[in-house]
Design a protein around this motif. Sequence first.
Motif, short mmCIF file in Angstrom:
data_model
loop_
_atom_site.label_atom_id
_atom_site.label_comp_id
_atom_site.label_asym_id
_atom_site.label_seq_id
_atom_site.Cartn_x
_atom_site.Cartn_y
_atom_site.Cartn_z
N GLU A 148 44.06 47.84 40.39
CA GLU A 148 44.18 49.28 40.12
C GLU A 148 44.08 49.59 38.63
OE1 GLU A 148 47.85 50.26 41.99
OE2 GLU A 148 47.02 50.04 44.00
N GLY A 149 43.92 48.55 37.78
CA GLY A 149 43.71 48.74 36.36
C GLY A 149 44.96 48.98 35.57
N GLN A 150 46.13 48.65 36.09
CA GLN A 150 47.35 48.82 35.33
C GLN A 150 47.37 47.82 34.19
OE1 GLN A 150 50.80 48.73 37.82
NE2 GLN A 150 49.99 50.24 39.24
N HIS A 151 47.88 48.25 33.06
CA HIS A 151 47.90 47.39 31.87
C HIS A 151 49.06 46.41 31.95
CE1 HIS A 151 44.76 49.77 30.08
NE2 HIS A 151 45.44 50.86 30.39
N ASP A 152 49.00 45.39 31.14
CA ASP A 152 50.05 44.38 31.03
C ASP A 152 50.34 43.68 32.36
OD1 ASP A 152 50.27 45.04 28.36
OD2 ASP A 152 51.82 46.53 28.75
N VAL A 153 49.30 43.27 33.05
CA VAL A 153 49.47 42.49 34.27
C VAL A 153 49.21 41.04 33.92
CG1 VAL A 153 48.63 42.11 36.61
CG2 VAL A 153 48.76 44.43 35.71
N PHE A 154 50.27 40.24 33.95
CA PHE A 154 50.17 38.83 33.62
C PHE A 154 50.58 38.02 34.84
CE2 PHE A 154 51.06 40.95 29.57
CZ PHE A 154 49.93 40.56 28.86
N PRO A 155 49.86 36.95 35.14
CA PRO A 155 50.23 36.13 36.29
C PRO A 155 51.56 35.42 36.07
CG PRO A 155 48.34 35.20 35.14
CD PRO A 155 48.67 36.48 34.46
N THR A 156 52.14 35.00 37.17
CA THR A 156 53.42 34.30 37.15
C THR A 156 53.18 32.81 37.27
OG1 THR A 156 54.42 36.19 38.28
CG2 THR A 156 55.64 34.12 38.33
N ALA A 157 53.85 32.04 36.43
CA ALA A 157 53.72 30.59 36.50
C ALA A 157 54.59 30.06 37.64
CB ALA A 157 54.16 29.96 35.18
N VAL A 158 54.02 29.20 38.46
CA VAL A 158 54.74 28.59 39.58
C VAL A 158 54.56 27.07 39.50
CG1 VAL A 158 54.52 30.59 41.09
CG2 VAL A 158 52.79 28.79 41.17
N SER A 159 55.44 26.37 40.18
CA SER A 159 55.33 24.91 40.26
C SER A 159 55.12 24.50 41.71
CB SER A 159 56.61 24.26 39.75
OG SER A 159 56.74 24.48 38.37
N ALA A 160 54.22 23.56 41.90
CA ALA A 160 53.96 23.00 43.23
C ALA A 160 53.58 21.55 43.04
CB ALA A 160 52.85 23.76 43.94
N SER A 161 54.21 20.67 43.76
CA SER A 161 53.92 19.23 43.68
C SER A 161 54.00 18.73 42.24
CB SER A 161 52.55 18.91 44.28
OG SER A 161 52.50 19.28 45.62
N SER A 162 55.01 19.17 41.53
CA SER A 162 55.31 18.77 40.15
C SER A 162 54.22 19.15 39.15
CB SER A 162 55.61 17.26 40.06
OG SER A 162 54.43 16.52 40.27
N VAL A 163 53.40 20.13 39.47
CA VAL A 163 52.43 20.68 38.51
C VAL A 163 52.65 22.18 38.42
CG1 VAL A 163 50.69 18.89 38.87
CG2 VAL A 163 50.63 20.96 40.24
N GLN A 164 52.14 22.76 37.36
CA GLN A 164 52.34 24.18 37.15
C GLN A 164 51.00 24.88 37.01
OE1 GLN A 164 54.93 25.04 33.87
NE2 GLN A 164 55.42 27.06 34.64
N PHE A 165 50.89 26.04 37.64
CA PHE A 165 49.70 26.89 37.50
C PHE A 165 50.13 28.33 37.68
CE2 PHE A 165 49.93 25.30 41.83
CZ PHE A 165 49.78 26.43 42.61
N ASP A 166 49.21 29.25 37.44
CA ASP A 166 49.51 30.67 37.49
C ASP A 166 49.11 31.27 38.83
OD1 ASP A 166 50.48 30.72 34.86
OD2 ASP A 166 48.45 30.89 34.07
N VAL A 167 49.92 32.24 39.28
CA VAL A 167 49.66 32.94 40.54
C VAL A 167 49.78 34.43 40.30
CG1 VAL A 167 50.53 33.35 42.87
CG2 VAL A 167 50.50 31.05 41.97
N LEU A 168 48.89 35.18 40.89
CA LEU A 168 48.98 36.63 40.92
C LEU A 168 49.05 37.00 42.40
CD1 LEU A 168 49.13 38.89 38.88
CD2 LEU A 168 46.68 39.16 39.05
N PRO A 169 50.28 37.19 42.94
CA PRO A 169 50.44 37.35 44.38
C PRO A 169 50.27 38.79 44.85
CG PRO A 169 52.57 37.33 43.34
CD PRO A 169 51.55 37.13 42.24
N SER A 170 50.19 38.94 46.14
CA SER A 170 50.33 40.22 46.82
C SER A 170 51.52 40.05 47.74
CB SER A 170 49.09 40.55 47.66
OG SER A 170 47.98 40.77 46.84
N PHE A 171 52.34 41.07 47.84
CA PHE A 171 53.56 40.93 48.64
C PHE A 171 53.50 41.68 49.96
CE2 PHE A 171 55.05 39.90 44.40
CZ PHE A 171 55.71 38.70 44.66
#
Length: 179
Positions: A148-171
Motif C-alpha cells: 500500500e506504499g506506507q513508509h518505514d516498512v522494515f522486515p522482521t528478523a526471525v530465526s529458524a534452524s539456528s539461522v536468521q533471515f528477514d520476514v515480511l508477514p501477512s497476518f
Amino acid sequence: GPVFPRPRRMSLLGAVLAALAVYALQFLRFSMNTRVRTVEDLERATGLPVLASFPRIGAGSRRLPLETASYLRTAIAIATANVQPKILLVTSANAADGKSSVAIALATSFARQRSRTLLLDLDLRRPVLGSEFGLSRYGTPRTSDALEGQHDVFPTAVSASSVQFDVLPSFSAAPDASE
C-alpha cells in the motif's frame, strides 16, 4: 440333445467376452488418462527438469527436510547463476500444496549459506508465515503495508534452524486481495 442353445458354450463365451470387454475398458481408461503421476510424467509433459521433490509431511507441520531444501537451493543456484538479485516465487494453483512450507525451507536454506534472505508472505488470502514464526500481529510490519506504499516498512528478523533471515508477514486475509 438340443442343438441350440448350448448353455456351457454360451456361458464360457460370455465370460471370455466379458473379460475382454473389462480389459479393453481398463486399457482405454488408462491410455486416455492425462494426469501426471510421476516425476517422469511431469518432465515429459513440461519438457523441464524437476529440481527437487519434497516428501509429504504430517498435518500441522511446515518443516521440510533440510537435505531436500539444500538440494533444491543448489539446483536453483545453478539454474540462476547469472541472475542478480535472485527473486523466487513459490506458487501453486491449489490450497494446501505446501507453498509456505517450501518457501520457509528455501529461505532457511539460503540463509544457512549466508545469503541475505527476505521471505515475503504474499498469500493475501490464507497467510501463515506470521503465525509460523510466532510474530505479533501488533507492531510488526506487514506485506500489505509495503504494497500500500506506507513508509518505514522494515522486515522482521526471525530465526529458524539456528539461522536468521528477514520476514515480511501477512497476518490476515486482505479484504480485497485481487486489488
